[in-house]
Design a protein around this motif. Structure first.
Motif, PDB file in Angstrom:
ATOM      1  N   PRO A  59       0.829  -1.210   0.000  1.00  0.00           N
ATOM      2  CA  PRO A  59       0.000   0.000   0.000  1.00  0.00           C
ATOM      3  C   PRO A  59       0.862   1.258   0.000  1.00  0.00           C
ATOM      4  N   PRO A  60       0.377   2.377  -0.532  1.00  0.00           N
ATOM      5  CA  PRO A  60      -0.960   2.559  -1.102  1.00  0.00           C
ATOM      6  C   PRO A  60      -1.010   2.086  -2.552  1.00  0.00           C
ATOM      7  N   ARG A  61      -2.231   1.940  -3.046  1.00  0.00           N
ATOM      8  CA  ARG A  61      -2.439   1.670  -4.461  1.00  0.00           C
ATOM      9  C   ARG A  61      -2.984   2.947  -5.076  1.00  0.00           C
ATOM     10  N   LEU A  62      -2.568   3.249  -6.292  1.00  0.00           N
ATOM     11  CA  LEU A  62      -3.051   4.473  -6.928  1.00  0.00           C
ATOM     12  C   LEU A  62      -3.939   4.074  -8.105  1.00  0.00           C
ATOM     13  N   GLY A  63      -5.176   3.723  -7.774  1.00  0.00           N
ATOM     14  CA  GLY A  63      -6.128   3.295  -8.797  1.00  0.00           C
ATOM     15  C   GLY A  63      -7.362   4.174  -8.784  1.00  0.00           C
ATOM     16  N   LYS A  64      -8.212   3.923  -9.772  1.00  0.00           N
ATOM     17  CA  LYS A  64      -9.447   4.689  -9.951  1.00  0.00           C
ATOM     18  C   LYS A  64     -10.287   4.776  -8.687  1.00  0.00           C
ATOM     19  N   SER A  65     -10.438   3.636  -8.018  1.00  0.00           N
ATOM     20  CA  SER A  65     -11.394   3.582  -6.909  1.00  0.00           C
ATOM     21  C   SER A  65     -10.705   3.568  -5.552  1.00  0.00           C
ATOM     22  N   ASP A  66      -9.420   3.896  -5.515  1.00  0.00           N
ATOM     23  CA  ASP A  66      -8.737   3.913  -4.220  1.00  0.00           C
ATOM     24  C   ASP A  66      -9.074   5.193  -3.469  1.00  0.00           C
ATOM     25  N   LYS A  67      -9.195   5.033  -2.148  1.00  0.00           N
ATOM     26  CA  LYS A  67      -9.740   6.148  -1.349  1.00  0.00           C
ATOM     27  C   LYS A  67      -8.660   6.947  -0.608  1.00  0.00           C
ATOM     28  N   GLY A  68      -7.443   6.448  -0.569  1.00  0.00           N
ATOM     29  CA  GLY A  68      -6.442   7.051   0.307  1.00  0.00           C
ATOM     30  C   GLY A  68      -5.900   8.388  -0.180  1.00  0.00           C
ATOM     31  N   ARG A  69      -5.115   8.986   0.674  1.00  0.00           N
ATOM     32  CA  ARG A  69      -4.387  10.203   0.310  1.00  0.00           C
ATOM     33  C   ARG A  69      -2.899   9.942   0.497  1.00  0.00           C
ATOM     34  N   LEU A  70      -2.121  10.612  -0.331  1.00  0.00           N
ATOM     35  CA  LEU A  70      -0.671  10.457  -0.233  1.00  0.00           C
ATOM     36  C   LEU A  70      -0.145  11.205   0.987  1.00  0.00           C
ATOM     37  N   GLN A  71       0.929  10.678   1.551  1.00  0.00           N
ATOM     38  CA  GLN A  71       1.606  11.349   2.661  1.00  0.00           C
ATOM     39  C   GLN A  71       3.082  11.487   2.311  1.00  0.00           C
ATOM     40  N   ALA A  72       3.690  12.549   2.830  1.00  0.00           N
ATOM     41  CA  ALA A  72       5.129  12.739   2.591  1.00  0.00           C
ATOM     42  C   ALA A  72       5.872  11.523   3.129  1.00  0.00           C
ATOM     43  N   GLY A  73       6.833  11.045   2.350  1.00  0.00           N
ATOM     44  CA  GLY A  73       7.625   9.886   2.772  1.00  0.00           C
ATOM     45  C   GLY A  73       7.154   8.577   2.173  1.00  0.00           C
ATOM     46  N   MET A  74       5.997   8.608   1.475  1.00  0.00           N
ATOM     47  CA  MET A  74       5.582   7.381   0.792  1.00  0.00           C
ATOM     48  C   MET A  74       6.460   7.175  -0.435  1.00  0.00           C
ATOM     49  N   ALA A  75       6.851   5.940  -0.693  1.00  0.00           N
ATOM     50  CA  ALA A  75       7.576   5.600  -1.923  1.00  0.00           C
ATOM     51  C   ALA A  75       6.587   4.887  -2.832  1.00  0.00           C
ATOM     52  N   ILE A  76       6.382   5.442  -4.028  1.00  0.00           N
ATOM     53  CA  ILE A  76       5.359   4.904  -4.936  1.00  0.00           C
ATOM     54  C   ILE A  76       5.909   4.857  -6.360  1.00  0.00           C
ATOM     55  N   THR A  77       5.209   4.110  -7.198  1.00  0.00           N
ATOM     56  CA  THR A  77       5.529   4.131  -8.626  1.00  0.00           C
ATOM     57  C   THR A  77       4.448   4.926  -9.352  1.00  0.00           C
ATOM     58  N   ILE A  78       4.843   5.492 -10.488  1.00  0.00           N
ATOM     59  CA  ILE A  78       3.875   6.098 -11.411  1.00  0.00           C
ATOM     60  C   ILE A  78       4.112   5.401 -12.740  1.00  0.00           C
ATOM     61  N   GLU A  79       3.105   4.627 -13.197  1.00  0.00           N
ATOM     62  CA  GLU A  79       3.351   3.732 -14.329  1.00  0.00           C
ATOM     63  C   GLU A  79       2.136   3.511 -15.229  1.00  0.00           C
ATOM     64  N   PRO A  80       1.645   4.577 -15.852  1.00  0.00           N
ATOM     65  CA  PRO A  80       0.565   4.334 -16.803  1.00  0.00           C
ATOM     66  C   PRO A  80       1.077   3.527 -17.997  1.00  0.00           C
TER      67      PRO A  80
END
Ligand code: ZN
Ligand code: ZN
Length: 384
Positions: free
Chosen positions: A327-348
């Motif tokens: 987590p988190p997942r960055l999808g259409k129906s995901d409800k969360g909010r990003l927080q500083a310090g999260m490591a995520i991918t951006i991959e359309p």
């Protein structure tokens, strides 16, 4: 409820004194994490938390072996493992360690009885039915298992500075392996050759292993988002998707780049531009407080303008750290909010049957005002 402090007790396996000479991370960070979980127990009406999932064990105790349980109590944590890991646990773990002579559950249940623990949180998504039933049937009369999944994963979403440093090093290794390998790519090598070379390079550069099975897929097979490399040979006129990640110091990286053998067609160029614009729009939308669904929409809206949104069949990104997907997942129906310090991918990506697929992926760290893109690799289509 009263919890008796456990004294190292030779009647229950062999207790090792805490020591931490080999762990790369300061013991205090693991201690802090366990204290934070312990402090949350009362509010969740739990007397203890039983942790069985490997990445959570590593996060809370620094233990990297494959067979362990952690019983986290308000005043103490006990890691149960088997004799194969006796030396390793003494080096890695700063809490009490019990080396079980038989199944770990027997020693765990004995400790639960000794501490008079009643409500024990456990990770329902991460324990097998069989292990759950076996444990439940052995518990003392007043003790019960209570589903309490996800809390450690939520803590893990926001990375500490030392974790971000590790992810950064993993990303650099991954990108270097890619850059070292690309000059050798030519028509005639197989997808498997290319995947093997990428993985060899990343190991030589310091990775323990790939963070997932390297994806190399050429031509129409690039339209399969999770294609496995085959013995098919790369040919002129093919798109090649390379999705790769390193696991270094326990932390994952994740990157997708595209190669093209020959002269790209107008359709390839146009589709590539659309995905690149979508990826940049996704990155632009990242900041602390942003909804994950908003980041996804930013990328998806660009593809809609190109009439390619229906070919974007997965979410825009995911968290990564001790696991490649977390987590988190960055999808259409995901409800969360990003927080500083999260490591995520951006991959359309877009996937067109009988044409191919194009995906561009970076690893980024969320900051208050945007993000830091860790991946240094150029996002241009590599024309070979
Ligand atoms: Zn990837
Ligand atoms: Zn990914």
């Amino acid at each position: 409820m009263s919890i008796k402090r456990l004294q190292p007790n030779s009647s229950v396996g062999q207790a090792l004194s805490p020591a931490n000479p080999a762990a790369a991370e300061p013991a205090s960070e693991f201690d802090e994490r366990r204290h934070a979980v312990a402090a949350s127990l009362a509010g969740r009406k739990l007397d203890a938390l039983l942790v069985s999932f490997g990445p959570n064990l590593r996060y809370l105790a620094g233990f990297t072996g494959s067979n362990a349980l952690l019983l986290l109590l308000p005043g103490q944590s006990i890691l149960f493992t088997d004799p194969r890991y006796q030396i390793q646990a003494a080096q890695e773990v700063s809490c009490t360690v019990t080396i079980a002579k038989g199944p770990l559950e027997a020693d765990l249940v004995a400790a639960i009885g000794r501490h008079r623990v009643k409500r024990i949180g456990y990770e329902p998504a991460l324990i097998s039915c069989e292990a759950f039933r076996s444990l439940e049937s052995r518990l003392p009369a007043k003790a019960s298992l209570v589903a309490a999944g996800g809390s450690v994963e939520r803590m893990r979403m926001v990375k500490s500075p030392s974790e971000i440093d590790r992810i950064r090093r993993s990303v650099l290794t991954n990108s270097r392996a890619f850059e070292q390998t690309v000059p050798g790519v030519r028509a005639g090598i197989t997808e498997q050759d290319l995947a093997a070379e990428l993985e060899y390079r990343m190991r030589r550069l310091g990775a323990e292993k790939p963070s997932f099975e390297t994806i190399v897929a050429a031509g129409v097979r690039s339209a399969l988002p999770h294609a496995q490399p085959t013995a098919a040979r790369l040919q002129l006129g093919q798109l090649v998707v390379v999705d790769m990640g390193a696991l270094q110091e326990g932390y994952a990286s994740d990157m997708t780049r595209m190669l093209y053998l020959g002269t790209p067609t107008a359709k390839v160029k146009r589709t590539y531009r659309a995905v690149l614009e979508a990826q940049l729009a996704g990155i632009d939308a990242v900041r602390a407080g942003a909804r994950t669904a908003h980041v996804d929409a930013a990328a998806r809206d660009v593809l809609k303008r190109y009439c390619l949104d229906r070919a974007f069949i997965h979410s825009t990104g995911h968290g990564l750290g001790l696991e490649i997907h977390e987590p988190p997942r960055l999808g259409k129906s995901d409800k969360g909010r990003l927080q500083a310090g999260m490591a995520i991918t951006i991959e359309p990506g877009v996937y067109l049957e009988n044409f191919g697929g194009i995906r561009i992926e970076d690893t980024v760290v969320v900051t208050e005002n945007g993000c830091e893109i860790l991946t240094p690799t150029s996002k241009e289509l590599r024309v070979i």
